[in-house]
Write an enzyme that holds these catalytic residues in place. Structure first.
Site, PDB file in Angstrom:
ATOM      1  CB  SER A  92       1.108  -0.549   5.052  1.00 23.04           C
ATOM      2  OG  SER A  92       2.419  -1.500   4.884  1.00 23.04           O
ATOM      3  CD  GLU A 138      -2.782  -6.519   2.196  1.00 24.91           C
ATOM      4  OE1 GLU A 138      -2.563  -5.367   1.981  1.00 24.91           O
ATOM      5  OE2 GLU A 138      -2.363  -7.600   1.902  1.00 24.91           O
TER       6      GLU A 138
HETATM    7  O1  0O3 Z   1      -1.889  -1.311   2.799  1.00 28.89           O
HETATM    8  P1  0O3 Z   1      -1.506   0.210   2.853  1.00 28.89           P
HETATM    9  O2  0O3 Z   1      -1.673   0.922   4.483  1.00 28.89           O
HETATM   10  O3  0O3 Z   1      -0.204   0.529   2.326  1.00 28.89           O
HETATM   11  O4  0O3 Z   1      -2.645   0.926   2.123  1.00 28.89           O
HETATM   12  P2  0O3 Z   1      -2.931   2.278   1.201  1.00 28.89           P
HETATM   13  O5  0O3 Z   1      -2.068   3.289   1.580  1.00 28.89           O
HETATM   14  O6  0O3 Z   1      -4.430   2.659   1.360  1.00 28.89           O
HETATM   15  O7  0O3 Z   1      -2.356   1.856  -0.127  1.00 28.89           O
HETATM   16  C1  0O3 Z   1      -3.200   1.022  -1.003  1.00 28.89           C
HETATM   17  C2  0O3 Z   1      -2.777  -0.410  -0.720  1.00 28.89           C
HETATM   18  C3  0O3 Z   1      -3.929  -1.373  -0.446  1.00 28.89           C
HETATM   19  C4  0O3 Z   1      -5.030  -1.203  -0.485  1.00 28.89           C
HETATM   20  C5  0O3 Z   1      -3.614  -2.709  -0.036  1.00 28.89           C
HETATM   21  O8  0O3 Z   1      -2.721  -3.290  -0.658  1.00 28.89           O
END
Ligand code: 0O3
Ligand code: SF4
Length: 318
Positions: free
Chosen positions: A231, A133
Site C-alpha cells: 500500500s 492492516e
Molecule cells: O501496509 P503496506 O501494504 O504498505 O505494507 P508493507 O508494504 O509491508 O510495508 C510495511 C508497512 C506496514 C507493515 C503497515 O504499516
C-alpha cells in the site's frame, strides 16, 4: 565504443525500510536463530517478495491462516500489518507459541480504536477494504463495531448511531493529501468527531511521500522500488503522478523495468517503499548504469532515527 547517454539520478531520502519493517524482519531472523527452522509466519512478514523468498531460504514457512500451521512447538509470527484479536486467541487455544511482529505504530491505532469504543464512541476507520492492516484494525472490536470509510461519498452517506459520539482512526500507509481531505470532510459533517491530532499515518509514510513531492516535479521519470501489493509503495507512485511526474512506475526489481519507456529520459527520481530492501535499489541503479552514464544526487527531506525493540517474546529469549 558506444557512448552512453547521460542520466542524472535523484535519490529520495528517506526511502526504503522503516523501523517497523526492520523490527518485523529481525523478529523472523532472531526467531530462526533462537528456535531453529522452521519458523512459521502468518501472511508476508512485509509486502515484498524478495524479503519473503530470502526468509524462506533461511527456514521460514509462510502461511495465510493459522489453520495451515501444524501442531508444533515452533514459533508462529504475525506480520507487521497486525492481526484481528481472534488470531492471538486462536493461537492461545491451540497452545501455539505466537510472536507478534505488528508494528508498534499499528498497535497504537488498535489501542486508539479500543479506547474510543470503551468510552462509548462509534469508531470510523479510514482505509482500504481487504488490506491486512484494515482487517486487523477492524478485528480489534466486536464485529460491526467499526465502520470502514473509503471515499468522500462514504462520508456523505454515512448514517451513524449518534453523530455527536463518533471517533475516527486511519490506516498508517495512506496518501497524506487524500486523508487530509477525508478528515476535513468528516469534521465538516460531524464537528464533534474525535480523532488523533492529524491522522494515524506514520512518520515513514509521511516522510517518503514528502521526499517524492520534492523530486517528482523536476525529473522526467520516477521509479518506486516496491511490491505491487504494498500500500505505501502504491501511494508513492500516486504521489509522484499527482506532483507532475509524467512517467512513474512501481517495480519490484531490475528485471521489471520497461526499458523502452526510459530510453529518452535525462533525469530519473528513485525511491523505495517502506518494505523494499536497499539491495533492490542498488540492483536497479546498476542496471541503469549499464545503459547510461549516471550522475547521482541524494535529495534528503528528513532525518529518521526511529528504532523499535524486538517483540517481547524474543527480547526475553535474548
Ligand atoms: O501496509 P503496506 O501494504 O504498505 O505494507 P508493507 O508494504 O509491508 O510495508 C510495511 C508497512 C506496514 C507493515 C503497515 O504499516
Ligand atoms: Fe510501522 Fe509505518 Fe513502517 Fe507501517 S510503514 S511498519 S506503521 S513504521
Amino acid at each position: 565504443m558506444t557512448v552512453k547517454p547521460k542520466l542524472h539520478v535523484l535519490l529520495c531520502a528517506p526511502r526504503g525500510f522503516c523501523a517497523g519493517v526492520v523490527r518485523a524482519i529481525d523478529a523472523v531472523e532472531e526467531a530462526l536463530r533462537i528456535h531453529g527452522a522452521p519458523v512459521y509466519v502468518r501472511h508476508e512478514i512485509v509486502h515484498n517478495k524478495y524479503v519473503v523468498e530470502t526468509l524462506k531460504s533461511k527456514g521460514a514457512i509462510f502461511v495465510e491462516e493459522l489453520d495451515e500451521v501444524p501442531d508444533t512447538t515452533q514459533p508462529v509470527i504475525f506480520s507487521a500489518h497486525g492481526v484481528p484479536k481472534s488470531i492471538p486467541a486462536d493461537a492461545e487455544a491451540r497452545n501455539i507459541f505466537a510472536i507478534d511482529a505488528t508494528c508498534p505504530l499499528v498497535t497504537k491505532v488498535h489501542r486508539e480504536a479500543e479506547l474510543h469504543h470503551r468510552q462509548g464512541r462509534q469508531v470510523l476507520l479510514v482505509g482500504h477494504a481487504g488490506h491486512p492492516e484494515v482487517v486487523g484494525t477492524l478485528g480489534q472490536l466486536p464485529s460491526g463495531s467499526i465502520i470502514l470509510v473509503q471515499t468522500l461519498d462514504d462520508i456523505a452517506t454515512l448514517q451513524p448511531l449518534d453523530e455527536n459520539n463518533l471517533a475516527y482512526v486511519t490506516q498508517t500507509t495512506l496518501s497524506v493529501d487524500d486523508t487530509r481531505c477525508m478528515v476535513e470532510a468528516l469534521t465538516r459533517r460531524f464537528p464533534q468527531i474525535m480523532g488523533p491530532h492529524r491522522e494515524d499515518i506514520c512518520y515513514a509514510t509521511t516522510n517518503r511521500q514528502e521526499a517524492v513531492k520534492r523530486i517528482a516535479p523536476v525529473v522526467d521519470a520516477l521509479l518506486v522500488v516496491g511490491s505491487s501489493n504494498s500500500s505505501n509503495s502504491q501511494r508513492l507512485k500516486e504521489v509522484a503522478e499527482r506532483s507532475g511526474c509524467k512517467l512513474a512506475r512501481l517495480v519490484l526489481r531490475a528485471d521489471d523495468v520497461e526499458w523502452d519507456l526510459f530510453a529518452n529520459i535525462s533525469s530519473l527520481g528513485i525511491t523505495a517503499g517502506a518494505s523494499a530492501p536497499e539491495i533492490l535499489v542498488e540492483e536497479i541503479m546498476d542496471a541503469f548504469a549499464q545503459r547510461f552514464e549516471l550522475s547521482v544526487e541524494t535529495v534528503s527531506t528528513a532525518d529518521e532515527g526511529v528504532f523499535f525493540p524486538l517483540p517481547r517474546e524474543l527480547r526475553q529469549a535474548v
